[in-house]
Design a protein around this motif. Structure first.
Motif, PDB file in Angstrom:
ATOM      1  N   LEU A 129       0.842  -1.206   0.000  1.00 19.45           N
ATOM      2  CA  LEU A 129       0.000   0.000   0.000  1.00 19.45           C
ATOM      3  C   LEU A 129       0.875   1.253   0.000  1.00 19.45           C
ATOM      4  CD1 LEU A 129      -2.782  -1.101   2.543  1.00 19.45           C
ATOM      5  CD2 LEU A 129      -3.031  -0.849   0.056  1.00 19.45           C
ATOM      6  N   CYS A 130       1.960   1.240   0.786  1.00 20.39           N
ATOM      7  CA  CYS A 130       2.864   2.408   0.808  1.00 20.39           C
ATOM      8  C   CYS A 130       3.546   2.591  -0.544  1.00 20.39           C
ATOM      9  CB  CYS A 130       3.946   2.232   1.876  1.00 20.39           C
ATOM     10  SG  CYS A 130       3.331   2.351   3.557  1.00 20.39           S
ATOM     11  N   LEU A 131       3.963   1.486  -1.150  1.00 16.20           N
ATOM     12  CA  LEU A 131       4.627   1.590  -2.467  1.00 16.20           C
ATOM     13  C   LEU A 131       3.669   2.219  -3.472  1.00 16.20           C
ATOM     14  CD1 LEU A 131       6.432  -1.888  -2.625  1.00 16.20           C
ATOM     15  CD2 LEU A 131       7.558   0.356  -2.561  1.00 16.20           C
ATOM     16  N   GLU A 132       2.407   1.836  -3.402  1.00 18.92           N
ATOM     17  CA  GLU A 132       1.425   2.398  -4.334  1.00 18.92           C
ATOM     18  C   GLU A 132       1.160   3.874  -4.029  1.00 18.92           C
ATOM     19  OE1 GLU A 132      -1.750  -0.414  -4.055  1.00 18.92           O
ATOM     20  OE2 GLU A 132      -0.662  -1.837  -5.328  1.00 18.92           O
ATOM     21  N   ALA A 133       1.013   4.186  -2.740  1.00 21.40           N
ATOM     22  CA  ALA A 133       0.744   5.583  -2.367  1.00 21.40           C
ATOM     23  C   ALA A 133       1.892   6.492  -2.807  1.00 21.40           C
ATOM     24  CB  ALA A 133       0.529   5.684  -0.853  1.00 21.40           C
ATOM     25  N   MET A 134       3.128   6.014  -2.672  1.00 25.08           N
ATOM     26  CA  MET A 134       4.272   6.840  -3.072  1.00 25.08           C
ATOM     27  C   MET A 134       4.268   7.121  -4.573  1.00 25.08           C
ATOM     28  SD  MET A 134       7.170   5.036  -0.749  1.00 25.08           S
ATOM     29  CE  MET A 134       8.513   5.606  -1.748  1.00 25.08           C
ATOM     30  N   GLN A 135       3.725   6.164  -5.337  1.00 23.03           N
ATOM     31  CA  GLN A 135       3.699   6.370  -6.792  1.00 23.03           C
ATOM     32  C   GLN A 135       2.626   7.363  -7.208  1.00 23.03           C
ATOM     33  OE1 GLN A 135       4.310   2.464  -9.058  1.00 23.03           O
ATOM     34  NE2 GLN A 135       4.219   1.785  -6.934  1.00 23.03           N
ATOM     35  N   HIS A 136       1.657   7.613  -6.300  1.00 27.74           N
ATOM     36  CA  HIS A 136       0.640   8.618  -6.630  1.00 27.74           C
ATOM     37  C   HIS A 136       1.116  10.028  -6.324  1.00 27.74           C
ATOM     38  CE1 HIS A 136      -2.278   5.098  -6.308  1.00 27.74           C
ATOM     39  NE2 HIS A 136      -2.128   5.418  -7.580  1.00 27.74           N
ATOM     40  N   LEU A 137       2.231  10.129  -5.612  1.00 28.45           N
ATOM     41  CA  LEU A 137       2.800  11.457  -5.343  1.00 28.45           C
ATOM     42  C   LEU A 137       4.005  11.588  -6.270  1.00 28.45           C
ATOM     43  CD1 LEU A 137       2.883  11.131  -1.457  1.00 28.45           C
ATOM     44  CD2 LEU A 137       1.270  12.502  -2.802  1.00 28.45           C
ATOM     45  N   ARG A 232       3.968  22.301   3.139  1.00 28.40           N
ATOM     46  CA  ARG A 232       3.346  21.735   1.930  1.00 28.40           C
ATOM     47  C   ARG A 232       3.811  20.311   1.620  1.00 28.40           C
ATOM     48  NH1 ARG A 232       4.286  26.752   1.119  1.00 28.40           N
ATOM     49  NH2 ARG A 232       6.236  26.401  -0.002  1.00 28.40           N
ATOM     50  N   GLY A 233       4.377  19.647   2.633  1.00 28.86           N
ATOM     51  CA  GLY A 233       4.841  18.269   2.425  1.00 28.86           C
ATOM     52  C   GLY A 233       3.746  17.248   2.698  1.00 28.86           C
ATOM     53  N   TRP A 234       4.100  16.003   2.552  1.00 25.56           N
ATOM     54  CA  TRP A 234       3.144  14.895   2.634  1.00 25.56           C
ATOM     55  C   TRP A 234       3.594  13.855   3.660  1.00 25.56           C
ATOM     56  CZ3 TRP A 234      -1.162  15.277  -0.277  1.00 25.56           C
ATOM     57  CH2 TRP A 234      -1.120  16.159  -1.380  1.00 25.56           C
ATOM     58  N   LEU A 235       2.590  13.154   4.198  1.00 25.50           N
ATOM     59  CA  LEU A 235       2.871  11.993   5.053  1.00 25.50           C
ATOM     60  C   LEU A 235       2.155  10.792   4.451  1.00 25.50           C
ATOM     61  CD1 LEU A 235       2.125  13.550   8.519  1.00 25.50           C
ATOM     62  CD2 LEU A 235       4.060  12.016   8.181  1.00 25.50           C
ATOM     63  N   VAL A 236       2.853   9.685   4.326  1.00 27.46           N
ATOM     64  CA  VAL A 236       2.191   8.434   3.954  1.00 27.46           C
ATOM     65  C   VAL A 236       2.301   7.527   5.176  1.00 27.46           C
ATOM     66  CG1 VAL A 236       2.347   6.344   2.530  1.00 27.46           C
ATOM     67  CG2 VAL A 236       2.558   8.597   1.459  1.00 27.46           C
ATOM     68  N   LEU A 237       1.144   7.194   5.749  1.00 28.29           N
ATOM     69  CA  LEU A 237       1.114   6.410   6.986  1.00 28.29           C
ATOM     70  C   LEU A 237       0.498   5.051   6.733  1.00 28.29           C
ATOM     71  CD1 LEU A 237      -0.398   9.124   9.372  1.00 28.29           C
ATOM     72  CD2 LEU A 237       2.033   8.711   8.867  1.00 28.29           C
ATOM     73  N   SER A 238       1.115   3.992   7.271  1.00 33.16           N
ATOM     74  CA  SER A 238       0.462   2.689   7.219  1.00 33.16           C
ATOM     75  C   SER A 238       0.863   1.868   8.440  1.00 33.16           C
ATOM     76  CB  SER A 238       0.787   1.960   5.909  1.00 33.16           C
ATOM     77  OG  SER A 238      -0.112   0.875   5.750  1.00 33.16           O
ATOM     78  N   GLY A 239       0.347   0.644   8.490  1.00 30.39           N
ATOM     79  CA  GLY A 239       0.569  -0.197   9.666  1.00 30.39           C
ATOM     80  C   GLY A 239      -0.581  -0.064  10.655  1.00 30.39           C
ATOM     81  N   LEU A 240      -1.523   0.868  10.325  1.00 32.21           N
ATOM     82  CA  LEU A 240      -2.688   1.017  11.205  1.00 32.21           C
ATOM     83  C   LEU A 240      -3.814   0.134  10.687  1.00 32.21           C
ATOM     84  CD1 LEU A 240      -4.725   4.156  10.353  1.00 32.21           C
ATOM     85  CD2 LEU A 240      -2.567   3.723   9.206  1.00 32.21           C
ATOM     86  N   LEU A 241      -4.665  -0.267  11.601  1.00 30.53           N
ATOM     87  CA  LEU A 241      -5.831  -1.063  11.247  1.00 30.53           C
ATOM     88  C   LEU A 241      -7.028  -0.131  11.102  1.00 30.53           C
ATOM     89  CD1 LEU A 241      -5.008  -3.866  13.761  1.00 30.53           C
ATOM     90  CD2 LEU A 241      -5.225  -4.208  11.295  1.00 30.53           C
ATOM     91  N   GLU A 242      -8.038  -0.624  10.386  1.00 35.72           N
ATOM     92  CA  GLU A 242      -9.180   0.228  10.085  1.00 35.72           C
ATOM     93  C   GLU A 242      -9.803   0.825  11.362  1.00 35.72           C
ATOM     94  OE1 GLU A 242     -12.015  -1.626   7.501  1.00 35.72           O
ATOM     95  OE2 GLU A 242     -12.252   0.299   6.471  1.00 35.72           O
ATOM     96  N   HIS A 243      -9.858   0.052  12.432  1.00 35.33           N
ATOM     97  CA  HIS A 243     -10.519   0.577  13.644  1.00 35.33           C
ATOM     98  C   HIS A 243      -9.672   1.658  14.342  1.00 35.33           C
ATOM     99  CE1 HIS A 243      -8.138  -1.404  16.791  1.00 35.33           C
ATOM    100  NE2 HIS A 243      -8.018  -2.401  15.945  1.00 35.33           N
ATOM    101  N   ARG A 260      -6.729   7.378   0.676  1.00 33.93           N
ATOM    102  CA  ARG A 260      -6.822   6.299   1.649  1.00 33.93           C
ATOM    103  C   ARG A 260      -6.934   5.018   0.850  1.00 33.93           C
ATOM    104  NH1 ARG A 260     -11.218   3.403   3.615  1.00 33.93           N
ATOM    105  NH2 ARG A 260     -11.332   3.204   5.882  1.00 33.93           N
ATOM    106  N   SER A 261      -6.150   4.014   1.209  1.00 33.44           N
ATOM    107  CA  SER A 261      -6.287   2.716   0.542  1.00 33.44           C
ATOM    108  C   SER A 261      -6.301   1.641   1.610  1.00 33.44           C
ATOM    109  CB  SER A 261      -5.154   2.493  -0.461  1.00 33.44           C
ATOM    110  OG  SER A 261      -3.908   2.708   0.152  1.00 33.44           O
ATOM    111  N   ARG A 262      -6.854   0.505   1.273  1.00 33.08           N
ATOM    112  CA  ARG A 262      -7.085  -0.523   2.277  1.00 33.08           C
ATOM    113  C   ARG A 262      -6.873  -1.894   1.650  1.00 33.08           C
ATOM    114  NH1 ARG A 262     -11.436  -3.608   4.251  1.00 33.08           N
ATOM    115  NH2 ARG A 262     -12.668  -3.017   2.464  1.00 33.08           N
ATOM    116  N   GLU A 263      -6.293  -2.797   2.405  1.00 29.31           N
ATOM    117  CA  GLU A 263      -6.222  -4.200   1.995  1.00 29.31           C
ATOM    118  C   GLU A 263      -6.471  -5.020   3.242  1.00 29.31           C
ATOM    119  OE1 GLU A 263      -2.962  -4.861  -1.110  1.00 29.31           O
ATOM    120  OE2 GLU A 263      -3.019  -6.748   0.002  1.00 29.31           O
ATOM    121  N   ASP A 264      -7.406  -5.928   3.192  1.00 28.99           N
ATOM    122  CA  ASP A 264      -7.862  -6.625   4.398  1.00 28.99           C
ATOM    123  C   ASP A 264      -8.210  -5.541   5.424  1.00 28.99           C
ATOM    124  OD1 ASP A 264      -7.427  -8.936   3.019  1.00 28.99           O
ATOM    125  OD2 ASP A 264      -5.469  -9.302   3.865  1.00 28.99           O
ATOM    126  N   ASP A 265      -7.686  -5.649   6.648  1.00 21.15           N
ATOM    127  CA  ASP A 265      -8.001  -4.609   7.643  1.00 21.15           C
ATOM    128  C   ASP A 265      -6.959  -3.501   7.678  1.00 21.15           C
ATOM    129  OD1 ASP A 265     -10.260  -5.855   8.421  1.00 21.15           O
ATOM    130  OD2 ASP A 265      -9.300  -6.987  10.035  1.00 21.15           O
TER     131      ASP A 265
END
Ligand code: SAH
Length: 273
Positions: A129-137, A232-243, A260-265
């Motif tokens: 998910l992070c690899l994909e998010a980085m490619q959108h920036l 004006r910078g960006w943060l890409v955060l992951s490792g969190l669960l939906e809840h 926001r992107s999601r895979e499983d939880d």
């Protein structure tokens, strides 16, 4: 990972046949491991991919027993690395040295990662998910920090995507050691690696901070992570669960969720001003 056990979706199959193993190539498998007595354990990128494969295989191979299991991270990492295959996230392919794509298509970026006990072979949903998010920036010419770099995969990706400078740090010295070895396997990448704890880190601000950690750490270290981001910078955060989403986004307010992107939880959030 630190706080929480991660698990990997897998199918235990037995007895197998050459036909059944050949049929597996139609599905999104990430590793295949032979066990005793002609039983095999097959890992998938997501639980949905596993369930799709199970349903199809049950129809085509009614004599085989198929059991869905969620294999704890350590167990899996220790025992099935030799069976790991390359995975894709957008135009990035993350490959173990024995499964480099023979020829890369135009625009494709190949990152070679030697699987180790550290996290970040690219086979976990959050890394992809992070690899994909980085490619959108557009990171070309930008400064990037990878907080909790693990195998170095995200830092190496940022550099290959054209970042001007990339710093990757991790509080685990073994992770930094493997990240260094992975950097050597990707001669096109330039990354400065350092052992350091997020809770005490002092670095010049970057245009993009990637942090694939845990919900708890993202919440408690939100002020520090925000200080690492330039205006004006960006943060890409992951490792969190939906809840954990609301608590994480509240901790980073007034920054806004841009995608926001999601895979499983698992979630990945891109935050900007
Ligand atoms: N960035 C990689 C690895 C993510 S796993 C990927 O996306 O695949 C999270 C990493 O964060 C682990 O390597 C772990 O050692 C590191 N980590 C956990 N807590 C940390 C802290 N307080 N400071 C620095 N690194 C930390």
């Amino acid at each position: 990972m630190n706080d929480r056990a991660r698990t990997w979706p897998a199918l235990e199959i037995g007895p197998t046949s050459d036909l059944l193993l050949a049929a597996l190539t139609d599905f999104d498998t990430t590793a295949i491991e032979e066990q005793q007595d002609d039983r095999w354990r097959v890992f998938f990128a997501t639980a949905q991919a596993r369930d799709r494969a199970a349903a199809a295989l049950r129809t085509d191979f009614p004599e085989a027993t198929l059991t869905s299991v969620d294999v704890p991270d350590e167990n899996w990492a220790a025992r099935s690395q030799a069976g790991l295959r390359a995975i894709r996230a957008g135009r990035i392919v993350v490959a173990p040295p024995w499964d480099r794509p023979a020829a890369s298509s135009p625009g494709e970026l190949v990152i070679v990662i030697q699987p180790s006990m550290g996290f970040g072979t690219g086979h976990h949903a959050t890394t992809r998910l992070c690899l994909e998010a980085m490619q959108h920036l557009d990171v070309r010419g930008r400064r990037v920090i990878d907080a909790g770099t693990g195998s170095g995969v995200l830092a190496i990706a940022a550099s290959l995507l054209g970042a001007a400078t990339v710093v990757g740090f991790d509080d685990d010295a073994d992770a930094i050691q493997s990240a260094g070895e992975n950097l050597d396997l990707n001669p096109g990448a330039r990354v400065a690696l350092d052992v350091g704890d997020l809770r005490g880190v002092a670095l010049p601000a970057a245009d993009l901070v990637v942090a694939n950690l845990t919900g708890g750490l993202l919440i408690s270290e939100a002020p520090r992570l925000q200080r690492l981001v330039a205006p004006r910078g960006w943060l890409v955060l992951s490792g969190l669960l939906e809840h954990e989403e609301h608590e994480v986004t509240a901790a980073f307010a007034p920054r806004r969720v841009h995608s926001r992107s999601r895979e499983d939880d698992w979630l990945c959030l891109t935050l900007g001003e």
